[in-house]
Design a protein around this motif. Structure first.
Motif, PDB file in Angstrom:
ATOM      1  N   ARG A 213     -14.197  15.458  -9.309  1.00 13.68           N
ATOM      2  CA  ARG A 213     -13.057  16.500  -8.568  1.00 13.68           C
ATOM      3  C   ARG A 213     -12.092  15.900  -7.650  1.00 13.68           C
ATOM      4  O   ARG A 213     -11.737  16.344  -6.948  1.00 13.68           O
ATOM      5  N   ASP A 214     -12.061  14.380  -7.842  1.00  8.21           N
ATOM      6  CA  ASP A 214     -11.205  13.621  -7.223  1.00  8.21           C
ATOM      7  C   ASP A 214      -9.723  14.393  -7.127  1.00  8.21           C
ATOM      8  O   ASP A 214      -9.377  14.792  -8.236  1.00  8.21           O
ATOM      9  N   PHE A 215      -8.979  14.367  -6.051  1.00  8.99           N
ATOM     10  CA  PHE A 215      -7.787  14.818  -5.909  1.00  8.99           C
ATOM     11  C   PHE A 215      -6.702  14.180  -5.095  1.00  8.99           C
ATOM     12  O   PHE A 215      -5.800  13.725  -5.269  1.00  8.99           O
ATOM     13  N   ALA A 216      -7.182  14.092  -3.951  1.00 13.08           N
ATOM     14  CA  ALA A 216      -6.431  13.665  -2.818  1.00 13.08           C
ATOM     15  C   ALA A 216      -5.831  12.361  -2.893  1.00 13.08           C
ATOM     16  O   ALA A 216      -4.581  12.235  -2.784  1.00 13.08           O
ATOM     17  N   ILE A 217      -6.605  11.344  -3.377  1.00  8.23           N
ATOM     18  CA  ILE A 217      -5.986   9.934  -3.598  1.00  8.23           C
ATOM     19  C   ILE A 217      -4.729  10.029  -4.520  1.00  8.23           C
ATOM     20  O   ILE A 217      -3.793   9.491  -4.260  1.00  8.23           O
TER      21      ILE A 217
ATOM     22  N   ASP B 200      -3.044   2.452 -12.381  1.00 10.76           N
ATOM     23  CA  ASP B 200      -3.777   1.109 -11.881  1.00 10.76           C
ATOM     24  C   ASP B 200      -3.872   1.121 -10.262  1.00 10.76           C
ATOM     25  O   ASP B 200      -4.649   0.793  -9.624  1.00 10.76           O
ATOM     26  N   ALA B 201      -2.721   1.487  -9.820  1.00 11.32           N
ATOM     27  CA  ALA B 201      -2.629   1.411  -8.310  1.00 11.32           C
ATOM     28  C   ALA B 201      -3.652   2.370  -7.600  1.00 11.32           C
ATOM     29  O   ALA B 201      -4.018   2.008  -6.805  1.00 11.32           O
ATOM     30  N   ALA B 202      -3.699   3.619  -8.243  1.00 16.58           N
ATOM     31  CA  ALA B 202      -4.367   4.671  -7.933  1.00 16.58           C
ATOM     32  C   ALA B 202      -5.759   4.245  -7.928  1.00 16.58           C
ATOM     33  O   ALA B 202      -6.648   4.839  -6.816  1.00 16.58           O
ATOM     34  N   MET B 203      -6.261   3.569  -9.153  1.00 13.45           N
ATOM     35  CA  MET B 203      -7.577   3.428  -9.247  1.00 13.45           C
ATOM     36  C   MET B 203      -8.170   2.410  -8.226  1.00 13.45           C
ATOM     37  O   MET B 203      -9.104   2.068  -7.767  1.00 13.45           O
ATOM     38  N   LEU B 204      -7.162   1.381  -8.031  1.00 11.21           N
ATOM     39  CA  LEU B 204      -7.457   0.302  -7.014  1.00 11.21           C
ATOM     40  C   LEU B 204      -7.700   0.999  -5.749  1.00 11.21           C
ATOM     41  O   LEU B 204      -8.722   0.544  -4.819  1.00 11.21           O
ATOM     42  N   VAL B 205      -7.056   1.936  -5.045  1.00 11.66           N
ATOM     43  CA  VAL B 205      -7.409   2.609  -3.918  1.00 11.66           C
ATOM     44  C   VAL B 205      -8.578   3.290  -3.847  1.00 11.66           C
ATOM     45  O   VAL B 205      -9.467   3.229  -3.144  1.00 11.66           O
ATOM     46  N   ASN B 206      -8.839   4.051  -4.956  1.00 20.51           N
ATOM     47  CA  ASN B 206     -10.175   4.547  -5.232  1.00 20.51           C
ATOM     48  C   ASN B 206     -11.334   3.704  -5.248  1.00 20.51           C
ATOM     49  O   ASN B 206     -12.345   3.915  -4.381  1.00 20.51           O
ATOM     50  N   VAL B 207     -11.200   2.498  -5.859  1.00 23.17           N
ATOM     51  CA  VAL B 207     -12.395   1.360  -5.904  1.00 23.17           C
ATOM     52  C   VAL B 207     -12.355   0.990  -4.209  1.00 23.17           C
ATOM     53  O   VAL B 207     -13.564   1.058  -3.953  1.00 23.17           O
ATOM     54  N   TRP B 208     -11.251   0.764  -3.684  1.00 20.39           N
ATOM     55  CA  TRP B 208     -11.520   0.089  -2.325  1.00 20.39           C
ATOM     56  C   TRP B 208     -11.981   1.126  -1.480  1.00 20.39           C
ATOM     57  O   TRP B 208     -12.761   0.766  -0.281  1.00 20.39           O
TER      58      TRP B 208
ATOM     59  N   LEU C  80      -0.720   9.633  -3.462  1.00 23.25           N
ATOM     60  CA  LEU C  80      -0.086   8.426  -3.931  1.00 23.25           C
ATOM     61  C   LEU C  80       1.129   8.600  -4.843  1.00 23.25           C
ATOM     62  O   LEU C  80       2.358   7.777  -4.684  1.00 23.25           O
ATOM     63  N   THR C  81       1.026   9.421  -5.870  1.00 20.03           N
ATOM     64  CA  THR C  81       1.931   9.556  -6.942  1.00 20.03           C
ATOM     65  C   THR C  81       2.216  11.104  -7.191  1.00 20.03           C
ATOM     66  O   THR C  81       3.202  11.284  -8.199  1.00 20.03           O
TER      67      THR C  81
ATOM     68  N   SER D 274     -10.178   8.507   6.539  1.00 22.92           N
ATOM     69  CA  SER D 274     -10.006   9.436   5.565  1.00 22.92           C
ATOM     70  C   SER D 274      -9.004   8.969   4.630  1.00 22.92           C
ATOM     71  O   SER D 274      -8.273   8.112   4.487  1.00 22.92           O
ATOM     72  N   GLU D 275      -9.193   9.828   3.569  1.00 23.50           N
ATOM     73  CA  GLU D 275      -8.507   9.600   2.335  1.00 23.50           C
ATOM     74  C   GLU D 275      -6.957   9.409   2.541  1.00 23.50           C
ATOM     75  O   GLU D 275      -6.253   8.754   2.001  1.00 23.50           O
ATOM     76  N   VAL D 276      -6.513  10.328   3.349  1.00 21.95           N
ATOM     77  CA  VAL D 276      -5.022  10.612   3.272  1.00 21.95           C
ATOM     78  C   VAL D 276      -4.524   9.337   4.152  1.00 21.95           C
ATOM     79  O   VAL D 276      -3.355   8.742   3.705  1.00 21.95           O
ATOM     80  N   VAL D 277      -5.163   8.836   5.203  1.00 21.04           N
ATOM     81  CA  VAL D 277      -4.853   7.591   6.032  1.00 21.04           C
ATOM     82  C   VAL D 277      -4.820   6.607   4.970  1.00 21.04           C
ATOM     83  O   VAL D 277      -3.864   5.719   5.100  1.00 21.04           O
ATOM     84  N   ALA D 278      -5.936   6.372   4.221  1.00 23.83           N
ATOM     85  CA  ALA D 278      -5.895   5.249   3.512  1.00 23.83           C
ATOM     86  C   ALA D 278      -4.807   5.214   2.489  1.00 23.83           C
ATOM     87  O   ALA D 278      -4.335   4.008   2.130  1.00 23.83           O
ATOM     88  N   CYS D 279      -4.378   6.312   1.718  1.00 26.94           N
ATOM     89  CA  CYS D 279      -3.518   6.258   0.844  1.00 26.94           C
ATOM     90  C   CYS D 279      -2.032   6.174   1.448  1.00 26.94           C
ATOM     91  O   CYS D 279      -1.472   5.254   0.837  1.00 26.94           O
ATOM     92  N   LEU D 280      -1.827   6.653   2.612  1.00 27.30           N
ATOM     93  CA  LEU D 280      -0.447   6.426   3.412  1.00 27.30           C
ATOM     94  C   LEU D 280      -0.292   4.805   3.708  1.00 27.30           C
ATOM     95  O   LEU D 280       0.651   4.230   3.697  1.00 27.30           O
ATOM     96  N   ILE D 281      -1.648   4.323   4.115  1.00 26.82           N
ATOM     97  CA  ILE D 281      -1.371   2.799   4.134  1.00 26.82           C
ATOM     98  C   ILE D 281      -1.158   1.952   2.881  1.00 26.82           C
ATOM     99  O   ILE D 281      -0.395   1.050   3.199  1.00 26.82           O
ATOM    100  N   PHE D 282      -1.684   2.375   2.164  1.00 27.27           N
ATOM    101  CA  PHE D 282      -1.361   1.610   0.674  1.00 27.27           C
ATOM    102  C   PHE D 282      -0.084   2.292   0.166  1.00 27.27           C
ATOM    103  O   PHE D 282       0.436   1.298  -0.653  1.00 27.27           O
ATOM    104  N   VAL D 283       0.411   3.261   0.360  1.00 29.08           N
ATOM    105  CA  VAL D 283       1.912   3.661   0.034  1.00 29.08           C
ATOM    106  C   VAL D 283       2.822   2.501   0.763  1.00 29.08           C
ATOM    107  O   VAL D 283       3.772   1.963   0.027  1.00 29.08           O
TER     108      VAL D 283
END
Length: 314
Positions: free
Chosen positions: A249-253, A180-188, A257-258, A136-145
């Protein structure tokens, strides 16, 4: 002499409608099966789009007045374009789009080439590579936070342990690093999809092409450039266009994150539209921004459909 009105019958038209009705009646069971899907799409997709398009030409109050919501023509669109952050958000979206799409495609291509080789544990590696995409995008983002955390994040710890930095970096709180941090999560998160799609394309390439290239004395680079890439072109175009449409249309990541910060340094266009409606309560302007976003998406969707149609007829 009295002229009588007579209806002139057209046998051709009558027979046409009779044939259409008979064909419809014969297919009634099929239409009954797809009717729930059609109704669902109309309720949760077409009606909201129509409603948003109508709102974009109205002035919307938080509480509906007695006189309703007055029409203001193109005023909402003009206000959106005149906003101080409209072109800034478009610029940030352009950078976000270009970097993440290219990075995901190149990383996915390299991963697909590696997974196409024969090595021990290849099946496990193919399964493992899907994990980021399936998460899930939200779970992935919380891990990266947690990983980006200023005091306890593993990324700062690793960078300081190898003496690349002297003091911790606030990746999500510094305007110089947040995008850059947000783009890294998107790429991963997104490159596994590219890898799986291109891997399927690689496995469809006949071995005879590589054998013929070997006989002709082609090097590994020559095989990649003259055999692999041209053969992967159809699936590559489809994947590339899908990445563009999804990223627009990307929004959640970025939001998780920010939230578009700091100082709106990561405010992509979808967050700009969200803030117009749900933070500043300018619902008419938010609807106008949504229609602009829909227009951009439709352009690339049309290109995607043309490419896939051309591939089917080739």
């Amino acid at each position: 002499m009295r002229l009588e009105n007579r209806t002139i019958s057209t046998p051709g038209a009558s027979s046409f409608w009779q044939r259409e009705w008979k064909a419809l009646w014969r297919s009634k069971t099929a239409y009954l099966f797809i009717a729930p899907l059609v109704i669902t799409v109309c309720c949760i997709l077409l009606y909201p789009i129509f409603k948003a398009a109508l709102m974009s030409f109205q002035y919307w109050y938080i509480a509906k007045p007695i006189g309703g919501h007055p029409f203001v023509g193109l005023k909402n669109y003009i206000e959106v374009v005149r906003s101080d952050y409209f072109f800034k958000s478009l610029g940030i979206t352009g950078i976000y789009l270009a970097v993440t799409v290219v990075a995901r495609f190149l990383l996915g291509l390299g991963t697909a080439l590696l997974l196409n080789k024969k090595f021990k544990g290849r099946s496990f590696a193919r399964v493992l590579i899907i994990v980021p995409w399936a998460m899930s995008e939200v779970v992935a983002c919380l891990i990266f936070v947690l990983m980006y955390d200023y005091q306890y994040g593993i990324i700062n710890h690793l960078l300081m342990s190898v003496n690349l930095i002297d003091t911790p970096i606030s990746f999500l709180g510094d305007a110089n690093y947040a995008l850059d941090a947000a783009m890294l999560v998107n790429v991963w998160k997104g490159f596994p999809f590219v890898a799986i799609m291109l891997l399927a394309g690689l496995q469809s390439i006949p071995d005879e092409l590589y054998e013929a290239a070997t006989v002709d004395g082609a090097s590994g680079w020559d095989k990649f450039w003259h055999v692999t890439l041209p053969t992967l072109k159809p699936v590559s175009l489809v994947v590339f266009l899908l990445l563009v449409v999804w990223t627009i249309r990307d929004f959640a990541i970025v939001y998780v994150l920010t939230n578009g910060g700091p100082s709106r340094a990561t405010e992509i266009f979808t967050i700009f539209v969200y803030r117009s409606g749900f933070e500043y309560y300018q619902f008419g302007e938010a609807a106008a921004g949504g229609m602009i976003l829909l227009l951009f998406s439709l352009v690339f969707t049309f290109i995607y459909m043309k490419v896939t149609k051309a591939g089917d007829t080739a």
